[in-house]
Design a protein around this motif. Structure first.
Motif, PDB file in Angstrom:
ATOM      1  N   GLN A 228      22.931  59.573 -40.165  1.00 51.98           N
ATOM      2  CA  GLN A 228      21.873  59.268 -39.194  1.00 51.98           C
ATOM      3  C   GLN A 228      20.528  59.162 -39.900  1.00 51.98           C
ATOM      4  N   GLN A 229      19.523  58.612 -39.189  1.00 54.22           N
ATOM      5  CA  GLN A 229      18.196  58.492 -39.785  1.00 54.22           C
ATOM      6  C   GLN A 229      17.498  59.848 -39.793  1.00 54.22           C
ATOM      7  N   ASN A 231      13.995  62.541 -40.184  1.00 59.56           N
ATOM      8  CA  ASN A 231      12.574  62.722 -39.867  1.00 59.56           C
ATOM      9  C   ASN A 231      11.721  62.850 -41.129  1.00 59.56           C
ATOM     10  N   LYS A 251      13.439  57.746 -40.006  1.00 55.79           N
ATOM     11  CA  LYS A 251      13.236  57.341 -38.614  1.00 55.79           C
ATOM     12  C   LYS A 251      11.844  56.737 -38.467  1.00 55.79           C
TER      13      LYS A 251
END
Ligand SMILES: [Zn+2]
Ligand SMILES: [Zn+2]
Length: 341
Positions: A228-229, A231, A251
């Motif tokens: 997943q992307q 932070n 993100k």
């Protein structure tokens, strides 16, 4: 006293003894300084940057080493808080001017007159060194000498990197490169942000395995697509490929923090692949970490002793300083490396 010194800039792909051993006079503490009998000194990638000329010492010879743990032997300080016999640490910050706009706003790490231990003045690859009392830190009893040494740089600068991420508990956090600093940051994230998932990018399979052992939620190759992307990502590698990959994996609004005093130029062709839309659009940010402040070291030592964060260390005898440096260059040993003086 016995000491290792950097005499000149060397190419570590050709030179396997970049430091030479010297007998130097025992230093005398100036006004406001302490004399420390060194017990151990951490070995840092920054020593390679000094030796290979990316952040060269202004004068030769110089004693390297900026993760020093020792015992105060003499104090030349009036009303000193630190006494002879106390165990102290010394970090990368040796001194700053104390008067400029940066020093006056808790950003002494950015001072134009920043003096670095073991580059601009003699450091801890020696039996003795001196340091201003302001930049000596009492070491909590919970740490052995070996455990405390890597906290002084790998830990303190890692701590500063994580502060600069401005992460919230639950944010997805990436670590690119998994050496001495990142393995301490992983321990710190697990404590400070228990809901956060940590993604480690490392080209060496042994480093990925080590990251999983320490609790990483995912570990992949240095530019492998994470599930997943993210932070924020902290990059501790000396290369550029990872910077482009990390920017791509952020993100929207994400931040990349580069914790590297210098990047090497071996793969700077990757910079030509920089694509504004892919890498920076959507309010992505990129920031470097420069040096440390005295408060970074003090705050990190306090947090590290509460957790406590114990680094994984490999200790080398004093005679093997050159071997320790080459092992960092060749990425042979996991965790942090320590020289016992
Ligand atoms: Zn360092
Ligand atoms: Zn200043």
């Amino acid at each position: 006293m016995q000491a290792w010194v950097i005499d000149k800039i060397s190419d570590l792909t050709k030179e396997n003894k970049p430091l030479s051993r010297k007998n130097l006079p025992k230093p005398k503490p100036k006004d406001g300084e302490l004399l420390i009998k060194v017990k151990v000194c951490g070995v840092c990638h920054t020593e390679l940057d000094e030796i290979e000329g990316r952040t060269p010492p202004p004068d030769f010879p110089v004693v390297p080493g900026h993760q020093v743990i020792g015992i105060v032997e003499e104090s030349n300080v009036k009303n000193s808080k630190i006494k002879p016999g106390d165990r102290v640490g010394v970090a990368w910050i040796f001194s700053a001017c104390g008067k400029c706009e940066f020093c006056l706003s808790d950003q002494e790490n950015l001072c134009p007159q920043f003096i670095a231990t073991g580059r601009d003045v003699n450091g801890g690859y020696a039996e003795y060194m001196t340091v201003p009392e302001k930049y000596a830190y009492l070491i909590p009893a919970v740490f052995s000498d070996e455990e405390a040494a890597p906290l002084m740089c790998a830990g303190a600068i890692g701590y500063r990197s994580l502060v600069l991420c401005e992460a919230n508990n639950g944010d997805t956090i990436g670590l690119t490169g998994f050496g001495a600093s990142a393995h301490l940051v992983l321990k710190l994230i697990k404590y400070k942000y228990p809901k956060s998932k940590v993604y480690v990018f490392a080209r060496n399979p042994k480093e990925r395995e080590f990251a999983r052992e320490l609790g990483a939620d995912w570990a992949g190759d240095s530019a492998e697509q994470p599930p997943q992307q993210l932070n924020c990502i902290i990059d501790t590698t000396p290369v550029w490929k990872t910077v482009l990959a990390a920017l791509e994996f952020l993100k929207p609004g994400g931040r990349l923090v580069i914790n590297a005093i210098r990047k090497e130029n071996i793969d700077d062709q990757h910079l030509k692949t920089f694509d504004y839309t892919k890498h920076l659009w959507m309010e992505k940010e990129i920031k470097s970490v420069a040096n440390v402040t005295g408060d970074d070291v003090r705050n990190f030592l306090k947090t590290a002793s509460e957790i406590p964060i114990k680094p994984n260390v490999t200790t080398y005898p004093f005679e093997k300083a050159n071997e320790a440096l080459l092992d960092i260059k060749n990425r042979k040993i996991r965790g942090a490396k320590i020289l016992r003086v």
